[in-house]
Design a protein around this motif. Structure first.
Motif, PDB file in Angstrom:
ATOM      1  N   SER A  68       0.870  -1.189  -0.151  1.00 23.99           N
ATOM      2  CA  SER A  68       0.099  -0.078   0.113  1.00 23.99           C
ATOM      3  C   SER A  68       0.770   1.339  -0.268  1.00 23.99           C
ATOM      4  CB  SER A  68      -1.035  -0.036   1.279  1.00 23.99           C
ATOM      5  OG  SER A  68      -1.829   1.025   1.238  1.00 23.99           O
ATOM      6  N   ARG A  69       1.827   1.204   0.673  1.00 25.89           N
ATOM      7  CA  ARG A  69       2.783   2.389   0.825  1.00 25.89           C
ATOM      8  C   ARG A  69       3.541   2.662  -0.560  1.00 25.89           C
ATOM      9  NH1 ARG A  69       5.999   1.115   6.496  1.00 25.89           N
ATOM     10  NH2 ARG A  69       4.663   2.470   8.046  1.00 25.89           N
ATOM     11  N   ALA A  70       3.641   1.468  -1.460  1.00 23.15           N
ATOM     12  CA  ALA A  70       4.155   1.726  -2.591  1.00 23.15           C
ATOM     13  C   ALA A  70       3.206   2.416  -3.400  1.00 23.15           C
ATOM     14  CB  ALA A  70       4.554   0.160  -3.300  1.00 23.15           C
ATOM     15  N   GLY A  71       1.875   2.566  -3.362  1.00 25.86           N
ATOM     16  CA  GLY A  71       0.831   3.242  -4.204  1.00 25.86           C
ATOM     17  C   GLY A  71       0.095   2.222  -5.098  1.00 25.86           C
ATOM     18  N   LEU A  72      -0.028   1.158  -4.615  1.00 28.90           N
ATOM     19  CA  LEU A  72      -1.053   0.189  -5.404  1.00 28.90           C
ATOM     20  C   LEU A  72      -2.337   0.624  -5.198  1.00 28.90           C
ATOM     21  CD1 LEU A  72       0.746  -3.086  -4.815  1.00 28.90           C
ATOM     22  CD2 LEU A  72       0.213  -2.100  -7.172  1.00 28.90           C
ATOM     23  N   ASP A  73      -3.277   0.354  -6.223  1.00 25.73           N
ATOM     24  CA  ASP A  73      -4.703   0.568  -6.100  1.00 25.73           C
ATOM     25  C   ASP A  73      -5.476  -0.652  -5.567  1.00 25.73           C
ATOM     26  OD1 ASP A  73      -4.163   3.166  -7.670  1.00 25.73           O
ATOM     27  OD2 ASP A  73      -4.032   1.914  -9.560  1.00 25.73           O
ATOM     28  N   PHE A  74      -4.946  -1.741  -5.710  1.00 23.43           N
ATOM     29  CA  PHE A  74      -5.557  -3.061  -5.376  1.00 23.43           C
ATOM     30  C   PHE A  74      -4.778  -4.218  -4.979  1.00 23.43           C
ATOM     31  CE2 PHE A  74      -7.349  -7.294  -7.254  1.00 23.43           C
ATOM     32  CZ  PHE A  74      -8.721  -7.195  -6.618  1.00 23.43           C
ATOM     33  N   ILE A  75      -5.062  -4.668  -3.978  1.00 21.92           N
ATOM     34  CA  ILE A  75      -4.445  -6.054  -3.376  1.00 21.92           C
ATOM     35  C   ILE A  75      -5.373  -7.041  -3.397  1.00 21.92           C
ATOM     36  CG2 ILE A  75      -3.017  -6.756  -1.663  1.00 21.92           C
ATOM     37  CD1 ILE A  75      -2.314  -3.868  -0.910  1.00 21.92           C
ATOM     38  N   LYS A  76      -5.099  -8.281  -3.688  1.00 22.74           N
ATOM     39  CA  LYS A  76      -5.915  -9.343  -3.388  1.00 22.74           C
ATOM     40  C   LYS A  76      -5.102 -10.670  -3.031  1.00 22.74           C
ATOM     41  CE  LYS A  76      -6.895 -12.186  -7.159  1.00 22.74           C
ATOM     42  NZ  LYS A  76      -5.984 -13.244  -6.878  1.00 22.74           N
ATOM     43  N   ASP A  77      -5.950 -11.584  -2.235  1.00 20.14           N
ATOM     44  CA  ASP A  77      -5.601 -12.714  -1.648  1.00 20.14           C
ATOM     45  C   ASP A  77      -5.389 -13.583  -3.067  1.00 20.14           C
ATOM     46  OD1 ASP A  77      -5.690 -12.346   0.982  1.00 20.14           O
ATOM     47  OD2 ASP A  77      -7.746 -12.824   1.315  1.00 20.14           O
ATOM     48  N   ASP A  78      -4.553 -14.537  -2.910  1.00 16.94           N
ATOM     49  CA  ASP A  78      -4.417 -15.535  -3.919  1.00 16.94           C
ATOM     50  C   ASP A  78      -5.553 -16.553  -3.813  1.00 16.94           C
ATOM     51  OD1 ASP A  78      -2.201 -16.840  -5.976  1.00 16.94           O
ATOM     52  OD2 ASP A  78      -3.287 -18.499  -4.758  1.00 16.94           O
ATOM     53  N   GLU A  79      -5.995 -17.177  -4.980  1.00 14.78           N
ATOM     54  CA  GLU A  79      -7.069 -18.037  -4.929  1.00 14.78           C
ATOM     55  C   GLU A  79      -6.878 -19.246  -4.047  1.00 14.78           C
ATOM     56  OE1 GLU A  79      -4.715 -19.544  -8.455  1.00 14.78           O
ATOM     57  OE2 GLU A  79      -5.177 -17.544  -7.418  1.00 14.78           O
ATOM     58  N   LEU A  80      -5.619 -19.661  -3.659  1.00 14.21           N
ATOM     59  CA  LEU A  80      -5.098 -20.740  -2.679  1.00 14.21           C
ATOM     60  C   LEU A  80      -5.392 -20.344  -1.218  1.00 14.21           C
ATOM     61  CD1 LEU A  80      -2.180 -22.059  -4.402  1.00 14.21           C
ATOM     62  CD2 LEU A  80      -4.435 -22.923  -4.633  1.00 14.21           C
TER      63      LEU A  80
END
Length: 418
Positions: A172-184
């Motif tokens: 988040s500090r790096a400036g991403l818009d979206f983070i998701k869990d892996d499907e596993l």
């Protein structure tokens, strides 16, 4: 507009295509392998599937699939069938049982693939469709006029909730818009959903106090239906802003239940999709698949990515993305999700081929494996999209942007060696 359900198939058969089409229509409506009492002319008139069209294509010496009865040649043809809506009603599971059920097991066929599906407006109106789609997702993410850039928590499994939170803070500090869990990673014993969600949300809040921005976090709620509905509530109560579901695993009724219960965007992961489509004479097309999941309520749908790590060629990926971006069945376009070994290296080609910024561009290793760290990885993706949207050559842009230059050197070398 039509009051009948229509489906077009590519088939292969050792029989005549017309006879095979008749067997398909009978099997999926009023008939069976022999006449039975009660199959009256009136029932047949009201409920029998109709063969609308048969177009013969070519012949082959060997069958595409085992188990058909009859010798060569094997004839390929396009077949269109239709059914009265009265047979199915508006149920999506029963629609699937009709257009994609026992047809795949008929001995008259040595190959069958469902290519297109046309639905009556009454059936389409009976389903919720996407709640957020493109515009709603952009509003929550506060991202406009460019793709939503994101990543996946990696390693896919093995991190504790606390370790996941620490990684989320860095991302988040790096400036991403979206983070998701892996499907596993959903609700595993080593990383239960609730403590993982708590750790990630605390990390995102902390990062937002520095950056002023809160990314979307798609927490994987895949599970039994009652478990998913409880988790949807828990995510909302804890301040989450997105949920993820492995749709092939939970089924179309499972996704529809989540959509009816949820006030959050639904990120639909397609893992398992290859089993339905990878062989060209078995299963069904992405065009059909994505229609059904959009009706059930998906806001984002995975489409793979250019030069991906899987089997799918680029033209198939782009056709899938265009299907997701097309309004259909009275519903809006939804967000195509480009993923699978994506990095700065594919950005320009993705934009040139698709001609749209309405997409999620999700890079796991393409961000996390950047030699200069996560922040440089995120910067390289942003720089690549800045160049693409500005009409600037990627290598020219890289000459003044070291993060992009390093990414291109790293990930082009990976493609060259693969």
């Amino acid at each position: 507009m039509t009051d009948r359900i229509r489906a077009r198939y590519l088939i292969e058969t050792p029989a005549s295509p017309a006879r095979a089409a008749a067997a398909m229509a009978g099997e999926q409506s009023t008939g069976t392998f022999i006449a039975v009492p009660g199959e009256t002319p009136e029932i047949h008139r009201r409920h029998a599937a109709r063969v609308e069209n048969v177009v013969e294509l070519d012949e082959h010496d060997e069958p595409a699939l085992p188990g058909s009865r009859g010798g060569s040649p094997f004839h390929r043809a396009e077949v269109e069938l239709s059914w009265p809506l009265e047979n199915v009603g508006t149920s999506l599971p029963n629609l699937l049982a009709t257009v994609a059920g026992n047809l795949f097991e008929l001995q008259q066929l040595s190959g069958i693939r469902l290519e297109t599906l046309g639905l009556p407006p009454e059936l389409s109106r009976a389903h919720p469709g996407p709640q957020f789609a493109i515009d709603g997702t952009r509003r929550i993410a506060d991202v406009w006029e460019r793709p939503i850039i994101g990543t996946i928590i990696k390693p896919s499994v093995g991190l504790t909730p606390e370790e996941t939170g620490l990684l989320a803070r860095t991302l988040s500090r790096a400036g991403l818009d979206f983070i998701k869990d892996d499907e596993l990673m959903a609700n595993s014993p080593h990383s239960p959903l609730e403590p993982r969600l708590a750790a990630v949300l605390a990390a995102l809040d902390d990062a937002a106090s520095e950056t002023g921005r809160m990314p979307l976090y798609a927490v994987n709620i895949t599970g039994e239906i009652d478990e998913m509905l409880a988790n949807v509530d828990r995510v909302a109560e804890m301040g989450g802003n997105c949920v993820m579901v492995s749709v092939n695993a939970v089924g179309i009724a499972g996704l529809r239940a989540v959509r009816q219960h949820s006030a959050l965007p639904i990120h639909a992961h397609r893992n398992g999709w290859g089993a339905l489509t990878r062989y060209p004479l078995l299963g069904y097309s992405y065009d059909v698949w994505q229609q059904l999941w959009r009706l059930a309520g998906a806001d984002h749908l995975h489409v793979n990515g250019l030069r991906n790590k899987f089997w799918e060629p680029d033209d198939s990926v782009l056709a899938s993305a265009r299907a997701v971006l097309a309004p259909i069945n009275g519903g809006p376009p939804v967000m195509p999700v480009f993923s699978s070994a994506q990095s700065a290296e594919q950005v320009a080609d993705t934009y040139q081929a698709l001609g749209s910024t309405d997409l999620m561009y999700i890079c796991g290793g393409g961000i996390l494996a950047h030699p200069d760290g996560v922040a440089a990885g995120v910067a390289s993706i942003r720089q690549a999209w800045d160049a693409a949207l500005g009409g600037v050559d990627l290598d020219e842009h890289a000459s003044t942007h070291p993060e992009l230059a390093t990414a291109l050197a790293t990930f082009r070398d990976r493609h060259d060696r693969s």
